[in-house]
Design a protein around this motif. Structure first.
Motif, PDB file in Angstrom:
ATOM      1  N   GLY A   1       0.777  -1.231   0.000  1.00 46.10           N
ATOM      2  CA  GLY A   1       0.000   0.000   0.000  1.00 46.10           C
ATOM      3  C   GLY A   1       0.803   1.273   0.000  1.00 46.10           C
ATOM      4  O   GLY A   1       0.252   2.361   0.229  1.00 46.10           O
ATOM      5  N   VAL A   2       2.101   1.188  -0.282  1.00 47.87           N
ATOM      6  CA  VAL A   2       2.939   2.388  -0.349  1.00 47.87           C
ATOM      7  C   VAL A   2       2.493   3.226  -1.538  1.00 47.87           C
ATOM      8  O   VAL A   2       2.293   2.716  -2.639  1.00 47.87           O
ATOM      9  N   ALA A   3       2.374   4.524  -1.318  1.00 51.26           N
ATOM     10  CA  ALA A   3       1.781   5.402  -2.343  1.00 51.26           C
ATOM     11  C   ALA A   3       2.642   5.545  -3.586  1.00 51.26           C
ATOM     12  O   ALA A   3       2.119   5.694  -4.693  1.00 51.26           O
ATOM     13  N   SER A   4       3.947   5.521  -3.439  1.00 55.32           N
ATOM     14  CA  SER A   4       4.854   5.708  -4.584  1.00 55.32           C
ATOM     15  C   SER A   4       5.870   4.573  -4.617  1.00 55.32           C
ATOM     16  O   SER A   4       7.061   4.786  -4.358  1.00 55.32           O
ATOM     17  N   PRO A   5       5.431   3.351  -4.935  1.00 54.55           N
ATOM     18  CA  PRO A   5       6.314   2.187  -4.812  1.00 54.55           C
ATOM     19  C   PRO A   5       7.548   2.239  -5.705  1.00 54.55           C
ATOM     20  O   PRO A   5       8.632   1.844  -5.275  1.00 54.55           O
ATOM     21  N   ARG A   6       7.413   2.728  -6.942  1.00 58.62           N
ATOM     22  CA  ARG A   6       8.570   2.761  -7.841  1.00 58.62           C
ATOM     23  C   ARG A   6       9.603   3.770  -7.358  1.00 58.62           C
ATOM     24  O   ARG A   6      10.802   3.470  -7.313  1.00 58.62           O
ATOM     25  N   VAL A   7       9.136   4.941  -7.001  1.00 63.63           N
ATOM     26  CA  VAL A   7      10.056   5.979  -6.527  1.00 63.63           C
ATOM     27  C   VAL A   7      10.782   5.512  -5.270  1.00 63.63           C
ATOM     28  O   VAL A   7      12.008   5.646  -5.149  1.00 63.63           O
ATOM     29  N   ASP A   8      10.033   4.940  -4.342  1.00 65.27           N
ATOM     30  CA  ASP A   8      10.646   4.488  -3.096  1.00 65.27           C
ATOM     31  C   ASP A   8      11.647   3.370  -3.351  1.00 65.27           C
ATOM     32  O   ASP A   8      12.729   3.334  -2.753  1.00 65.27           O
ATOM     33  N   ALA A   9      11.305   2.439  -4.238  1.00 69.58           N
ATOM     34  CA  ALA A   9      12.217   1.337  -4.563  1.00 69.58           C
ATOM     35  C   ALA A   9      13.518   1.884  -5.145  1.00 69.58           C
ATOM     36  O   ALA A   9      14.620   1.427  -4.782  1.00 69.58           O
ATOM     37  N   GLU A  10      13.417   2.863  -6.029  1.00 68.66           N
ATOM     38  CA  GLU A  10      14.615   3.427  -6.637  1.00 68.66           C
ATOM     39  C   GLU A  10      15.441   4.218  -5.640  1.00 68.66           C
ATOM     40  O   GLU A  10      16.677   4.160  -5.646  1.00 68.66           O
TER      41      GLU A  10
ATOM     42  N   GLN B   1      16.695  -5.658  -0.208  1.00 65.63           N
ATOM     43  CA  GLN B   1      15.517  -6.402   0.237  1.00 65.63           C
ATOM     44  C   GLN B   1      15.219  -6.146   1.708  1.00 65.63           C
ATOM     45  O   GLN B   1      14.054  -6.056   2.110  1.00 65.63           O
ATOM     46  N   ALA B   2      16.265  -6.003   2.522  1.00 68.41           N
ATOM     47  CA  ALA B   2      16.064  -5.731   3.945  1.00 68.41           C
ATOM     48  C   ALA B   2      15.419  -4.361   4.155  1.00 68.41           C
ATOM     49  O   ALA B   2      14.502  -4.205   4.980  1.00 68.41           O
ATOM     50  N   LEU B   3      15.857  -3.371   3.383  1.00 67.67           N
ATOM     51  CA  LEU B   3      15.270  -2.036   3.509  1.00 67.67           C
ATOM     52  C   LEU B   3      13.844  -2.014   2.966  1.00 67.67           C
ATOM     53  O   LEU B   3      12.972  -1.339   3.529  1.00 67.67           O
ATOM     54  N   VAL B   4      13.606  -2.731   1.896  1.00 73.18           N
ATOM     55  CA  VAL B   4      12.254  -2.805   1.332  1.00 73.18           C
ATOM     56  C   VAL B   4      11.306  -3.454   2.337  1.00 73.18           C
ATOM     57  O   VAL B   4      10.147  -3.038   2.477  1.00 73.18           O
ATOM     58  N   ALA B   5      11.791  -4.466   3.049  1.00 75.54           N
ATOM     59  CA  ALA B   5      10.958  -5.116   4.056  1.00 75.54           C
ATOM     60  C   ALA B   5      10.563  -4.121   5.148  1.00 75.54           C
ATOM     61  O   ALA B   5       9.420  -4.132   5.638  1.00 75.54           O
ATOM     62  N   ARG B   6      11.467  -3.238   5.523  1.00 79.77           N
ATOM     63  CA  ARG B   6      11.136  -2.203   6.508  1.00 79.77           C
ATOM     64  C   ARG B   6      10.101  -1.232   5.954  1.00 79.77           C
ATOM     65  O   ARG B   6       9.133  -0.897   6.619  1.00 79.77           O
ATOM     66  N   ARG B   7      10.317  -0.810   4.715  1.00 73.20           N
ATOM     67  CA  ARG B   7       9.379   0.141   4.109  1.00 73.20           C
ATOM     68  C   ARG B   7       8.002  -0.478   3.940  1.00 73.20           C
ATOM     69  O   ARG B   7       6.976   0.212   4.039  1.00 73.20           O
ATOM     70  N   ALA B   8       7.967  -1.788   3.711  1.00 78.62           N
ATOM     71  CA  ALA B   8       6.684  -2.476   3.535  1.00 78.62           C
ATOM     72  C   ALA B   8       5.870  -2.494   4.813  1.00 78.62           C
ATOM     73  O   ALA B   8       4.651  -2.680   4.778  1.00 78.62           O
ATOM     74  N   THR B   9       6.520  -2.288   5.956  1.00 79.64           N
ATOM     75  CA  THR B   9       5.785  -2.169   7.222  1.00 79.64           C
ATOM     76  C   THR B   9       5.221  -0.763   7.380  1.00 79.64           C
ATOM     77  O   THR B   9       4.591  -0.465   8.384  1.00 79.64           O
ATOM     78  N   ARG B  10       5.478   0.089   6.415  1.00 76.77           N
ATOM     79  CA  ARG B  10       5.074   1.500   6.354  1.00 76.77           C
ATOM     80  C   ARG B  10       5.927   2.398   7.248  1.00 76.77           C
ATOM     81  O   ARG B  10       5.515   3.506   7.603  1.00 76.77           O
TER      82      ARG B  10
ATOM     83  N   THR C   1      -8.962  12.526  12.746  1.00 71.18           N
ATOM     84  CA  THR C   1      -8.916  12.318  11.300  1.00 71.18           C
ATOM     85  C   THR C   1      -8.038  11.122  10.968  1.00 71.18           C
ATOM     86  O   THR C   1      -6.916  11.025  11.464  1.00 71.18           O
ATOM     87  N   PRO C   2      -8.516  10.182  10.149  1.00 69.81           N
ATOM     88  CA  PRO C   2      -7.667   9.055   9.737  1.00 69.81           C
ATOM     89  C   PRO C   2      -6.451   9.561   8.958  1.00 69.81           C
ATOM     90  O   PRO C   2      -6.572  10.448   8.108  1.00 69.81           O
ATOM     91  N   VAL C   3      -5.289   9.010   9.265  1.00 69.14           N
ATOM     92  CA  VAL C   3      -4.055   9.400   8.592  1.00 69.14           C
ATOM     93  C   VAL C   3      -3.317   8.143   8.133  1.00 69.14           C
ATOM     94  O   VAL C   3      -3.554   7.053   8.645  1.00 69.14           O
ATOM     95  N   PRO C   4      -2.417   8.264   7.152  1.00 69.73           N
ATOM     96  CA  PRO C   4      -1.666   7.102   6.679  1.00 69.73           C
ATOM     97  C   PRO C   4      -0.843   6.470   7.798  1.00 69.73           C
ATOM     98  O   PRO C   4      -0.482   7.142   8.772  1.00 69.73           O
ATOM     99  N   PRO C   5      -0.507   5.178   7.646  1.00 65.80           N
ATOM    100  CA  PRO C   5       0.284   4.501   8.690  1.00 65.80           C
ATOM    101  C   PRO C   5       1.606   5.194   8.987  1.00 65.80           C
ATOM    102  O   PRO C   5       2.057   5.196  10.139  1.00 65.80           O
ATOM    103  N   GLU C   6       2.240   5.760   7.956  1.00 64.67           N
ATOM    104  CA  GLU C   6       3.509   6.457   8.181  1.00 64.67           C
ATOM    105  C   GLU C   6       3.342   7.594   9.173  1.00 64.67           C
ATOM    106  O   GLU C   6       4.262   7.902   9.952  1.00 64.67           O
ATOM    107  N   VAL C   7       2.188   8.242   9.156  1.00 63.71           N
ATOM    108  CA  VAL C   7       1.911   9.344  10.077  1.00 63.71           C
ATOM    109  C   VAL C   7       1.427   8.804  11.420  1.00 63.71           C
ATOM    110  O   VAL C   7       1.921   9.196  12.482  1.00 63.71           O
TER     111      VAL C   7
END
Length: 300
Positions: free
Chosen positions: A31-40, A69-78, A212-218
């Motif tokens: 559910g990351v909003a900008s998956p390609r940008v974040d991956a790069e 892959q380790a960093l992506v796994a962290r980002r996948a937790t939001r 107000t509902p906010v994204p998990p990152e917030v």
């Protein structure tokens, strides 16, 4: 003839584009909003390069893929991308961020751009950044206008550790010191020494209405006190308006970032002050109300 397929542990190099594509799929599924940008950006971080130069590295060693892959796994937790990278960018500056401080957002660059335009013709301007958090906005003005006298205000102890770290790094790199005031913008008789002497007051305050509902990152990572601004989100903004009315010199400018539901309520708060005029609402890049600006006028 016997044919075998090399595995990552054999030392064979792997296509970086494949690793990035897999990272993108993982982040999109999370559910990351900008998956390609974040991956790069994560790949660039692992390589110690920039996103724009990734194409210059077609193949990478297996340990590089494993670190990605380790960093992506962290980002996948939001977990916020900026926390993983350790830094956030605002205009011309990059500041250290992490747990305990609000992560600067791209929309705040509109606040920076407007403020710089407002003081373009002012020699040695005095700038006051309220609710400074990491200090990113204050430092962006200090770097963009080396002749400016920049003041920053913050009250939260956790945020202040990041503020001091970033302000000290700025000075160590040869920048002009930013004056830090440890205080709450809601206090009375605050910054009396700046009364009627500030050319530009800017603020990115806590402004999200409570509940107000906010994204998990917030929700999971940003300090609630730096996000939520009371029942209607204007609790801190009201204090900013009161204070700015006194700190601004005649002709000085005020700019406040606010929630996209505040397109009418926050400008109305400014228009109630007889000392403020030229109240103007500005949309962000998505067309949503985001920044209100005004100018200090002489009392009638």
């Amino acid at each position: 003839m016997t044919e075998t397929t090399a595995s990552p542990t054999t030392g064979s190099r792997l296509p970086l584009r494949v690793a990035i594509a897999e990272a993108e799929r993982t982040l999109a599924a999370a559910g990351v909003a900008s998956p390609r940008v974040d991956a790069e950006l994560l790949a660039a971080h692992v390589l110690g390069s920039s996103r724009s130069t990734l194409l210059m590295t077609p193949l990478v060693d297996p340990p590089v893929v494993e670190r990605l892959q380790a960093l992506v796994a962290r980002r996948a937790t939001r977990e916020p991308l900026q926390h993983i990278l350790g830094t956030a960018v605002l205009g011309p500056v990059e500041v250290a961020v992490g747990p305990g401080v609000f992560t600067p957002r791209p929309e705040t660059e509109l606040l920076l751009e407007w403020g710089l335009a407002a003081i373009r013709d002012v020699s040695r301007p005095r700038v006051l950044d309220l609710c400074t958090g990491s200090g990113a906005l204050a430092l962006a003005f200090a770097v963009s206008r080396p002749d400016a006298e920049v003041h920053a205000l913050e009250a939260d102890p956790s945020a202040l550790s990041w503020t001091r770290r970033n302000l000290d790094a700025h000075v160590a790199a040869g920048g002009r010191p930013v004056t830090l005031h440890v205080a709450d913008v809601r206090w009375t008789d605050l910054l009396i020494e700046l009364e009627g002497a500030v050319d530009l007051v800017v603020c990115n305050p806590p402004y999200v209405p409570d509940g107000t509902p906010v994204p998990p990152e917030v929700e999971r990572w940003d300090p609630p006190g730096a996000v939520f601004g009371g029942p209607d989100g204007t609790q801190i903004i009201q204090a900013v308006v009161r204070g700015a009315s006194g700190w601004l010199r005649h002709g000085g400018h005020l700019a406040i970032e606010h929630d996209d539901t505040h397109g009418e309520t926050v400008p109305a708060l400014l228009r109630r002050r007889r000392t403020l005029g030229e109240v103007t609402e500005h949309d962000d890049l998505t067309g949503r109300p985001r920044i209100v600006t005004a100018r200090r006028v002489p009392c009638p």
